[in-house]
Design an enzyme around this catalytic site. Sequence first.
Site, PDB file in Angstrom:
ATOM      1  N   GLU A  60      -4.425  -8.851   1.093  1.00 36.67           N
ATOM      2  CA  GLU A  60      -5.181  -8.530   2.311  1.00 36.67           C
ATOM      3  C   GLU A  60      -6.657  -8.633   1.994  1.00 36.67           C
ATOM      4  O   GLU A  60      -7.114  -8.140   0.951  1.00 36.67           O
ATOM      5  CB  GLU A  60      -4.861  -7.108   2.812  1.00 36.67           C
ATOM      6  CG  GLU A  60      -3.521  -7.024   3.502  1.00 36.67           C
ATOM      7  CD  GLU A  60      -3.155  -5.624   4.002  1.00 36.67           C
ATOM      8  OE1 GLU A  60      -4.057  -4.859   4.394  1.00 36.67           O
ATOM      9  OE2 GLU A  60      -1.950  -5.329   3.989  1.00 36.67           O
TER      10      GLU A  60
ATOM     11  N   GLU B 182       0.818  -1.217   0.000  1.00 36.25           N
ATOM     12  CA  GLU B 182       0.000   0.000   0.000  1.00 36.25           C
ATOM     13  C   GLU B 182       0.846   1.258   0.000  1.00 36.25           C
ATOM     14  O   GLU B 182       0.759   2.087   0.904  1.00 36.25           O
ATOM     15  CB  GLU B 182      -0.958  -0.005   1.195  1.00 36.25           C
ATOM     16  CG  GLU B 182      -1.948  -1.132   1.121  1.00 36.25           C
ATOM     17  CD  GLU B 182      -3.149  -0.959   2.050  1.00 36.25           C
ATOM     18  OE1 GLU B 182      -3.200   0.032   2.779  1.00 36.25           O
ATOM     19  OE2 GLU B 182      -4.036  -1.827   2.019  1.00 36.25           O
TER      20      GLU B 182
END
Length: 942
Positions: free
Chosen positions: A513, A438
């Site tokens: 995720e 991210e």
Amino acid sequence: MKQISLRLQLIIGLLFITFYCIAQTTSRETTLIDKDWRFNFGHPFDTEKDFGHGEAYFSYLAKTGNGDGPAAAFFDDRAWRLLDLPHDWAVEQSFSEEGSFSHGFKEAGKGFSEKSIGWYRKKIAIPQEDLGRIITLKFDGVFRNSKVFFNGYFLGTEESGYDSFEYDVTEYVNYGGENTISVRVDASMEEGWFYEGVGIYRHVWLQKTNPLHVAQNGTYITTEVHDGYAMVTALATIINKGNYKGDIEVTQTVLNPEREKVTSVTGKGRAPGFYKNTDFTLILKVTNPKLWDLETPNLYCLVTEVKQNGRIIDRYETMFGIRSFRFDPETGFYLNGKSVKLKGTNNHQDHAGVGTAIPDELQYWRIKQLKDMGSNAYRCSHHPPTPELLEACDRLGMLVIDETRLMGINEYHLGSLKRMIERDRNHPSIICWSVGNEEWNIEGNVIGERITQTMQEYSHSLDSTRPVTVGISSGFRSGISSVVEVMGYNYLGNGDIDAHRNDFKQQPGMGTEEGSTFATRGVYFTDDDKHYKAAYDKKPRPTFYSIEEGWRFYAERPYLSGMFIWTGFDYRGEPTPYGWPSVTSYFGMMDVCGFPKHNVYYLKSWWGNEPVLHIFPHWNWKGKEGEEIPVWIYSNCDEVELFLNNKSFGRKKIEQNGHLEWQVPYKAGELKAIGYKNGKRLLTQIQKTTGEAKNVKLTPHKKTLTDSNDLAIVIIEVTDKNGLHVATADNDITFSIKGGGKIIGVGNGNPTSLEKDKFLDVISLINIEGLQEQGLSSEELPNLLVSYPDSNWKEAFKDRNYKNQSPSYVYKGNFELIGGLDKDKITFFYKKIGTQAVVFVNGNKVTASAEDPLKFVLTASVLKKGTNTIHIVATPVYKKHDWDVVNTNPGVIQVITPAEDWHRKLFNGYAQLIVQADGSGDEIILTAKSENLKSTEIVIKQ
Ligand code: GAL
């Protein structure tokens, strides 16, 4: 005859000594040096509070060996706390609203300057026989920005809190004597947005080798599996830190999982040049290999032996596995040719009670809990783990995504990536390198694209066998996601996965995720005031998905290799969706202790291989009679019938990857589920209304410990008069321990608990203030304190003429005690301000302890609350040279306030205690008691 036998004895003796010396100086020795470190807090900018470190006119950066303050070899640390590694000082602190949200509000690290610098010191003896060997200090990981000194010599700075690093101390060693390791840890800056712990929270090793030896992480083993055999390519990098210039031989031997020799091959060549490396690549054939896979994680061992002049001078072992794997863009992940869906979890590296200082057995236990849940994959989010975690994954059959900390292309980033790959590339469990997570500034743009390409190529140059992934949360179809080898999707809600896949058909993908659900263990009705979230698997936020929704999505798409839930365990920090006073996350399938929330049974049902029938909630709802309670069933049976007090609520079919729900009006009694498979009754599960708590119950995960670092993870619960677990109990339980062990942490999984994780003695160091002196006319030291004329006192050591000193001096100073004289242990650690000295406290002569002539244990009878006076009468120290520095600090008063008894409240029926052996006895007796409950005692053997 007698003479011969004497000569024979002499020869045997000499042979033995020669042999012993050769063995001593040649073979590799790696010793764990976790025990007996001295610890104290320093300070980031106040050098006085940092024990004068960095004050020297010629600093340690100016002149080698000039480490000052605690970095100096001679620094007196006797009054400091003694502890064993691994150590996390954050977990030992209280909680505070001023603390860091992401780090779980502990009063340590960033923002807490008094608790952001830690000094560790340890003395080690290195014998004379080691002269000629290479001596190395190896750190598995220190959080963070550590500086290491050896005998006052600065060795280096390691910024990363996650990388392993080592220093060659060979030339600085005091052979045949004592050596001092000093480590200054600076945690005033955080790296992650999750709890990271602080301190030397992983192991430290001392390694001794021949100058010619296998380099650091110097083996690299790859395997090619064929029908009936495997080819093992074994690379060994040999480094030469000595002057040998001749030929060497490198023998590679493969041992099978039973440690029997399977095959061996030898390569010959020249020794590398001074401080140079040479690679030896040898190929070995293993017939009928026992593959490493999820059910039978067979581990082979490669023994690398280096020979010089026909003598083995190094022996190095590398564990490895023989297996093949691949990611297919159409059909997902394959292990040993078989399709395997990745059923993964993300995890950070902290646990209840101990923070990030996780002993090896606990590391293993945590991976085992995940494995028992049906999980087969683990993502090290978001940094390289401790090597012991990877060993646990190798041994248990858990696939791993190993992740570096920060994206980038310079030394800080690529150097770290290199160290991770070179350290970890022999672990069969690792299937993928993750080079980022991210990275919002670059995910969707060309900079991200370029950096990823560089990191990816660089990874391949270090390990050609594993692909690279990045966890991406925005900008699917662009930037990083357009170039990364295995697409890492972070959350379904963050973009259109199918659309991305249609644009990039050649790119395999997985959910790095997924989930991000909120649940509090044992809670069934959300109470936002109390910061409790009901533990039913509900969609957590509009753009996030429940575990079931997430898994259905991934399970239905063969092109996706699988998914990694955010997270396996709750962790400290990120207490989303709440904040203070919540201190742990709510995302875990298990809480911070590893107690399962109900999602564990959903996953067991659809990830595991065993029949499952799990009914919840508990059935203790006094006061809610007649109200509808949501009853959920997780099961992999075909159908389940639910009964309350033998009245059926109907039989329902379970969809693949689904669950069942009923609304049941509460009435005390027995809630029963019967599971059917192929029409036949297979499993029964019952939730019974229980009576009041009556007994404390302790259950260790094992009853016999194997060595002095081994530990037992003890479940604490209470039961009613019929022995039934009381799920709503919140009793405060107090513990005591006897025998060869200690308690190292307690927890209960309550995200809002601000109770202590550890109960430790408090050590306060009190300085002697206002030191004054009078010169005396005799060098004889008195037995009784006489009174000295008030008018003669002057500031001690001020303008002292060292060429013309008095025969002796009396010094007078004060120290303050705030009380606690009845229970505190008070000791004066005297630092020499004279050659001979006598010490008086409040007029009473005190005697030095037998083991240390400069240590005075002060009993309550000589002390008082408030201001105490200390007199030291001493013959002076003379300077040899004008520039000699004479100590003027008389020492320090150490006050140890004993810890209160260990205790913890149960949270929804459970708490956990970790008991570690200390090797000092055959058994550990643990007692637990609580008001109005029958106490209990268990014995753990060693
Ligand atoms: C993700 C992130 C994780 C964690 C999680 C919490 O975006 O990668 O590290 O912060 O969110 O929801």
